[in-house]
Design an enzyme around this catalytic site. Structure first.
Site, mmCIF file in Angstrom:
data_model
loop_
_atom_site.group_PDB
_atom_site.id
_atom_site.type_symbol
_atom_site.label_atom_id
_atom_site.label_comp_id
_atom_site.label_asym_id
_atom_site.label_seq_id
_atom_site.Cartn_x
_atom_site.Cartn_y
_atom_site.Cartn_z
ATOM 1 C CG HIS A 1 -2.046 -1.016 1.081
ATOM 2 N ND1 HIS A 1 -3.317 -0.688 0.701
ATOM 3 C CD2 HIS A 1 -2.055 -2.365 1.235
ATOM 4 C CE1 HIS A 1 -4.076 -1.774 0.651
ATOM 5 N NE2 HIS A 1 -3.323 -2.818 0.971
ATOM 6 C CG ASP B 1 0.246 9.261 0.503
ATOM 7 O OD1 ASP B 1 0.152 8.097 0.933
ATOM 8 O OD2 ASP B 1 -0.449 10.199 0.905
HETATM 9 C C1 GDG Z 1 -2.081 3.928 3.152
HETATM 10 C C2 GDG Z 1 -1.042 4.569 2.208
HETATM 11 C C3 GDG Z 1 -2.701 4.460 0.345
HETATM 12 C C4 GDG Z 1 -8.537 10.223 7.601
HETATM 13 N N1 GDG Z 1 -8.992 10.952 8.616
HETATM 14 C C5 GDG Z 1 -10.188 10.435 8.956
HETATM 15 C C6 GDG Z 1 -10.459 9.349 8.115
HETATM 16 N N2 GDG Z 1 -9.426 9.241 7.286
HETATM 17 C C7 GDG Z 1 -9.358 8.267 6.197
HETATM 18 C C8 GDG Z 1 -9.443 8.948 4.856
HETATM 19 C C9 GDG Z 1 -8.841 7.893 3.948
HETATM 20 C C10 GDG Z 1 -7.829 7.203 4.866
HETATM 21 O O1 GDG Z 1 -8.148 7.567 6.205
HETATM 22 C C11 GDG Z 1 -6.414 7.663 4.599
HETATM 23 O O2 GDG Z 1 -5.996 7.070 3.430
HETATM 24 P P1 GDG Z 1 -4.740 7.613 2.626
HETATM 25 O O3 GDG Z 1 -4.696 6.867 1.356
HETATM 26 O O4 GDG Z 1 -4.874 9.075 2.467
HETATM 27 O O5 GDG Z 1 -3.460 7.375 3.553
HETATM 28 P P2 GDG Z 1 -2.894 6.219 4.555
HETATM 29 O O6 GDG Z 1 -3.706 6.101 5.775
HETATM 30 O O7 GDG Z 1 -1.468 6.592 4.785
HETATM 31 O O8 GDG Z 1 -3.003 4.862 3.714
HETATM 32 C C12 GDG Z 1 -1.736 5.365 1.124
HETATM 33 C C13 GDG Z 1 -3.633 3.726 1.309
HETATM 34 O O9 GDG Z 1 -2.886 3.037 2.322
HETATM 35 C C14 GDG Z 1 -4.493 2.689 0.576
HETATM 36 O O10 GDG Z 1 -3.722 1.779 -0.152
HETATM 37 O O11 GDG Z 1 -3.475 5.259 -0.518
HETATM 38 O O12 GDG Z 1 -0.770 5.891 0.221
HETATM 39 O O13 GDG Z 1 -0.142 5.391 2.947
HETATM 40 O O14 GDG Z 1 -9.784 6.961 3.555
HETATM 41 O O15 GDG Z 1 -10.772 9.276 4.591
HETATM 42 N N3 GDG Z 1 -11.585 8.618 8.178
HETATM 43 C C15 GDG Z 1 -12.501 8.966 9.115
HETATM 44 N N4 GDG Z 1 -12.294 10.016 9.983
HETATM 45 C C16 GDG Z 1 -11.177 10.783 9.934
HETATM 46 O O16 GDG Z 1 -11.021 11.727 10.720
HETATM 47 N N5 GDG Z 1 -13.639 8.282 9.207
#
Ligand code: GDG
Length: 456
Positions: free
Chosen positions: A153, A359
């Site tokens: 990921h 990322d």
């Molecule tokens: C890893 C990789 C890759 C955030 N704040 C809240 C909340 N979130 C949710 C977002 C989003 C998720 O968390 C974050 O996803 P990201 O993709 O931005 O980043 P990582 O957590 O680092 O994820 C990344 C991912 O895996 C998938 O393969 O894209 O590159 O690092 O869904 O919405 N959700 C809620 N409340 C919050 O305050 N409910």
């Protein structure tokens, strides 16, 4: 019938918030027999090697408990104090203690030993993320010859950075026990292949004697569930949040950031870019408001406490410098909000600032696009160093280290005419649908099922 086994560090618990990934993988398991496997999330002083299985909302979830020492070495240690920082270009934040790698290997070995007796010959096995790179190798030692896929990921590191990780050859050799290695972006595949060539990974591959070939390595960019977000926008919670914040904002334009509080997300640089924007454009004062949602994450690791404190300082500085009695330029909340509330906020925001320093993909970028209205869509300002930059050509792409460039893009976004916003958004919308998370799962599983690199 082919069963599906999904393995990840944490398994879905009854109370797990339903993120897009969890929903998509659950769907895979409701469409086929099989189960999800991993750490139970529980600690035990002397944990049993027997897997425990239970029903969680209609799917079968199995796992083992870990001791605190095991968890410390495997999770906080090698996974999150070596692999996470190194794979995100931050060797300076690594903590390379020898016992971390040993603990990491040992937990993978225990997971494999507990899982192996439950695997049937036709099962398809799909392993997720950097915590579990050695899992297939450990399973093969138990005579498991099934097709096993892996999805990373996070980004794949630059070669020199990878070479600085202790035991990197041993670690990379472990990839060879998979049939398919899925990465987020083409840039990751290119680096993996370079490493494999330079390090002669072929030579490192387990000898031909066991009938295995090097894995198929491909990019499978992950996405979100656009229709799920569209449905969330209809909920009372989304609408109430949107209304409350819209009222507080008066007619100001909302800029939004949503990120786990992690040093890879470029939050201090983002705040500095906003500071430069306000310093350069007095016309924007009282006209804009920046809301950063930053739920704490992995806060038992010192580097995560440091980024949190650093951000407090920058946020305080921006407030002190620009706030007026009747205008706060910035709102920074270190708390998680329900997904429906996020959907409402995405919908309200005229600009999303998604500027990680590095990322794997970045799902927030997908979610923001999913929540825009065609009549008045917002603009996505996106880091070139997110995997998402490879597919989102119609975002305003920036180098997040160059805060001036980010400030300029932010200004362009805030002043972009409606027709251009609509045209960019339509293209972005088509992209998020193409890469929707259930397509992603299907693409990966098709590649895994059809893969012919394993001779039996
Ligand atoms: C890893 C990789 C890759 C955030 N704040 C809240 C909340 N979130 C949710 C977002 C989003 C998720 O968390 C974050 O996803 P990201 O993709 O931005 O980043 P990582 O957590 O680092 O994820 C990344 C991912 O895996 C998938 O393969 O894209 O590159 O690092 O869904 O919405 N959700 C809620 N409340 C919050 O305050 N409910």
């Amino acid at each position: 019938m082919t069963r599906q086994i999904i393995i990840s560090n944490r398994t879905p618990g009854t109370s797990t918030a339903a993120g897009g990934l969890a929903v998509a993988l659950r769907k895979v398991l409701t469409e086929r027999d099989g189960f999800w496997f991993g750490w139970t999330g529980e600690f035990a002083e002397d944990p049993s090697d027997e897997a425990q299985f239970r029903d969680v909302g209609g799917i079968t979830v199995g796992g083992i408990d870990l001791s605190r020492d095991e968890h410390h070495a495997y999770y906080e240690g090698f996974s999150n104090s070596v692999l996470w920082p190194a794979f995100h270009h931050r060797l300076d934040l690594t903590d390379m203690r020898p016992e971390f790698y040993e603990g990491y290997r040992a937990v993978n070995k225990r997971l494999a030993a507990a899982l192996a007796p439950h695997i049937q010959p036709d099962d398809l096995i799909w392993v997720h993320d950097y915590h579990l790179i050695p899992l297939a190798e450990a399973l093969r030692k138990h005579g498991i010859n099934n097709r096993i896929g892996f999805f990373l990921h996070i980004p794949f590191p630059e070669i020199e950075t990878l070479n600085a990780i202790p035991h990197h050859e041993d670690l990379m050799r472990a990839f060879n026990a998979f049939d398919v290695v899925g990465l987020q972006a083409e840039r990751d595949v290119a680096t993996y292949n370079d490493y494999a060539l330079n390090a002669r990974l072929g030579d490192l591959a387990p000898s031909a004697g066991n009938g295995r070939h090097a894995p198929t390595v491909m990019a499978f960019p992950i996405g979100t569930a656009p229709s799920g977000f569209a449905a969330l926008l209809e909920t009372e919670q989304a609408q109430r949040t949107r209304e409350l914040v819209a009222r507080a904002m008066a007619d100001r334009n909302l800029i939004i950031g949503v990120d786990r509080l992690d040093y890879s997300k470029g939050l201090p640089q983002r705040f500095e870019a906003y500071e430069q924007l306000l310093a350069a454009h007095r016309d924007l004062h009282r006209e804009v408001h920046f809301l950063q949602i930053a739920p704490p994450s992995r806060d038992t690791i010192p580097e995560y406490q440091e980024i949190s404190e650093r951000l407090d300082l920058v946020a305080g500085r921006v407030m002190g410098r620009f706030a007026e009695p009747d205008w706060t330029p910035l709102n920074y909340v270190k708390r998680a909000y329900p997904q429906a509330a996020l959907a409402g906020l995405y919908n309200l925001a005229g600009v999303a600032l998604v500027t990680p320093l590095r990322d794997g993909m970045n799902l927030v970028a997908h979610e923001y696009v999913a929540c825009q209205d065609e009549a008045d869509p917002g603009v996505l300002v996106l880091s070139r160093f997110a995997g998402a930059a490879e597919i989102f050509e119609d975002a305003l792409l920036v180098n997040p280290h160059d805060t001036q460039e980010t400030a300029d893009a932010l200004y362009t976004a805030l002043r972009m005419p409606l027709a251009e916003r609509q045209s960019r958004w339509r293209h972005l919308k088509a992209v998020i649908e193409d890469y929707a998370v259930d397509h992603w799962a299907q693409r990966f599983l098709t590649a895994l099922a059809n893969d012919t690199s394993t001779s039996s």
